[in-house]
Write a protein that holds these residues in place. Structure first.
Motif, PDB file in Angstrom:
ATOM      1  N   ILE A 155     -12.237   4.864  11.262  1.00  0.00           N
ATOM      2  CA  ILE A 155     -10.927   5.255  10.879  1.00  0.00           C
ATOM      3  C   ILE A 155     -11.053   6.456   9.886  1.00  0.00           C
ATOM      4  CG2 ILE A 155      -8.810   4.814   9.863  1.00  0.00           C
ATOM      5  CD1 ILE A 155      -8.853   2.099  11.234  1.00  0.00           C
ATOM      6  N   GLU A 156     -10.665   7.780   9.841  1.00  0.00           N
ATOM      7  CA  GLU A 156     -10.994   8.738   8.792  1.00  0.00           C
ATOM      8  C   GLU A 156     -10.215   8.389   7.524  1.00  0.00           C
ATOM      9  OE1 GLU A 156     -10.964  13.536   8.560  1.00  0.00           O
ATOM     10  OE2 GLU A 156     -10.064  12.523  10.383  1.00  0.00           O
ATOM     11  N   GLN A 157      -9.003   7.932   7.441  1.00  0.00           N
ATOM     12  CA  GLN A 157      -8.311   7.346   6.307  1.00  0.00           C
ATOM     13  C   GLN A 157      -7.501   6.214   6.562  1.00  0.00           C
ATOM     14  OE1 GLN A 157      -8.211   8.333   3.066  1.00  0.00           O
ATOM     15  NE2 GLN A 157      -8.766  10.443   2.887  1.00  0.00           N
ATOM     16  N   ARG A 158      -7.800   5.166   5.838  1.00  0.00           N
ATOM     17  CA  ARG A 158      -7.367   3.811   6.247  1.00  0.00           C
ATOM     18  C   ARG A 158      -6.283   3.659   5.261  1.00  0.00           C
ATOM     19  NH1 ARG A 158      -9.251  -0.615   8.828  1.00  0.00           N
ATOM     20  NH2 ARG A 158     -11.558   0.280   9.043  1.00  0.00           N
ATOM     21  N   THR A 159      -4.931   3.423   5.591  1.00  0.00           N
ATOM     22  CA  THR A 159      -4.045   3.174   4.696  1.00  0.00           C
ATOM     23  C   THR A 159      -3.277   2.059   5.163  1.00  0.00           C
ATOM     24  OG1 THR A 159      -3.434   5.684   4.938  1.00  0.00           O
ATOM     25  CG2 THR A 159      -1.668   4.341   4.380  1.00  0.00           C
ATOM     26  N   VAL A 160      -3.072   1.029   4.320  1.00  0.00           N
ATOM     27  CA  VAL A 160      -2.384  -0.221   4.508  1.00  0.00           C
ATOM     28  C   VAL A 160      -1.271  -0.466   3.343  1.00  0.00           C
ATOM     29  CG1 VAL A 160      -4.398  -1.294   5.392  1.00  0.00           C
ATOM     30  CG2 VAL A 160      -4.140  -1.277   2.660  1.00  0.00           C
ATOM     31  N   ARG A 161      -0.614  -1.266   3.670  1.00  0.00           N
ATOM     32  CA  ARG A 161       0.660  -1.483   2.792  1.00  0.00           C
ATOM     33  C   ARG A 161       0.220  -2.579   1.806  1.00  0.00           C
ATOM     34  NH1 ARG A 161       5.415  -2.765   7.175  1.00  0.00           N
ATOM     35  NH2 ARG A 161       3.769  -4.084   8.027  1.00  0.00           N
ATOM     36  N   PRO A 162       0.843  -2.439   0.771  1.00  0.00           N
ATOM     37  CA  PRO A 162       0.440  -3.536  -0.272  1.00  0.00           C
ATOM     38  C   PRO A 162       1.156  -4.808   0.006  1.00  0.00           C
ATOM     39  CG  PRO A 162       2.260  -2.127  -1.235  1.00  0.00           C
ATOM     40  CD  PRO A 162       1.770  -1.454   0.144  1.00  0.00           C
ATOM     41  N   ARG A 163       0.507  -5.709  -0.341  1.00  0.00           N
ATOM     42  CA  ARG A 163       0.860  -7.249   0.032  1.00  0.00           C
ATOM     43  C   ARG A 163       2.158  -7.607  -0.796  1.00  0.00           C
ATOM     44  NH1 ARG A 163      -2.597 -10.479   2.654  1.00  0.00           N
ATOM     45  NH2 ARG A 163      -5.002  -9.829   2.705  1.00  0.00           N
ATOM     46  N   ALA A 164       2.861  -8.355  -0.267  1.00  0.00           N
ATOM     47  CA  ALA A 164       4.060  -8.462  -1.020  1.00  0.00           C
ATOM     48  C   ALA A 164       3.968  -9.414  -2.102  1.00  0.00           C
ATOM     49  CB  ALA A 164       5.161  -9.260  -0.162  1.00  0.00           C
TER      50      ALA A 164
END
Length: 232
Positions: free
Chosen positions: A223-232
């Motif tokens: 994956i070139e740019q891994r983007t994840v949502r912050p944990r709640a």
């Protein structure tokens, strides 16, 4: 009609110094990982590579850039590759940056036997320098020539022994049109099946465009740019 070759070594046979190569994929998605690794191993140099971008520093076409095997890049995006940027700015690498849609259409035109076409993309910028301009519907268009290659190297999700290919999701960017535009087209696939097993309604590239096909041994699928949502 059987176009299967035993391995990546047989698939890349005949690729020599100074050739023009098309390499499919978008970012790190749908790139021919096994063939690129083989090109590094072969040590072929002075290559002109036509690709949307050049991977990252340690993967994809970035591996060929590290070894100084690429003389010229024809692409639309420098991307996340610091070495690509460094070689371009230092003048070590000849780079022809093309609007992304124009690059795709130039490859498609090459495969369709269309020598050139007019497009408004790039008019009024450096892209248009030295190119013929005509006005259509009151809007200036520049003349872009088709692109072809000695070898087109693509990666598909599935393929059969006759060379019919099915691409998955983002891997359909550039792979199908490049598969049409090579004098010799090499396809590496995740799954190779017998002829007749693929539903004709879902084949993206007919086998007539493919000369060599093999099942790749390993696909990292980075994956070139891994983007994840912050944990709640």
């Amino acid at each position: 009609m059987n176009k299967v070759v035993d391995n990546v070594e047989a698939a890349c046979e005949g690729i020599e110094d100074g050739m023009t190569l098309m390499l499919g994929g978008f970012g790190l998605c749908g790139i021919p990982e096994n063939c690129i690794a083989q090109l590094v191993k072969l040590g072929v140099k002075d290559l002109t590579c036509i690709s949307n971008n050049a991977g990252v520093d340690d993967f994809g076409l970035g591996l060929l850039l590290q070894k100084r095997q690429i003389k010229k890049m024809i692409s639309s995006y420098v991307g996340e590759n610091d070495e690509f940027e460094r070689q371009m700015l230092s003048g070590e690498l000849e780079v022809d940056l093309i609007p992304q849609g124009s690059l795709a259409e130039r490859c498609r035109a090459g495969g369709a036997g269309i020598p050139a076409f007019y497009t408004p993309a790039g008019y009024g910028t450096e892209v248009a320098e030295g190119k013929e301009v005509k006005v259509y519907n009151g809007k200036p268009h520049i003349l872009e020539t088709a692109l072809t290659a000695d070898f087109a190297i693509v990666k598909a999700w599935k393929g059969d022994t006759e060379g019919n290919l099915v691409f998955k999701a983002t891997a359909r960017n550039f792979n199908p049109m490049m598969a049409m535009a090579g004098k010799i087209t090499i396809a590496e696939v995740e799954e190779l099946v017998p002829a007749g097993e693929l539903d004709p309604n879902f084949i993206h590239t007919p086998g007539i465009f493919v000369q060599r096909i093999f099942q790749g041994e390993k696909f990292e699928k980075r994956i070139e740019q891994r983007t994840v949502r912050p944990r709640a």
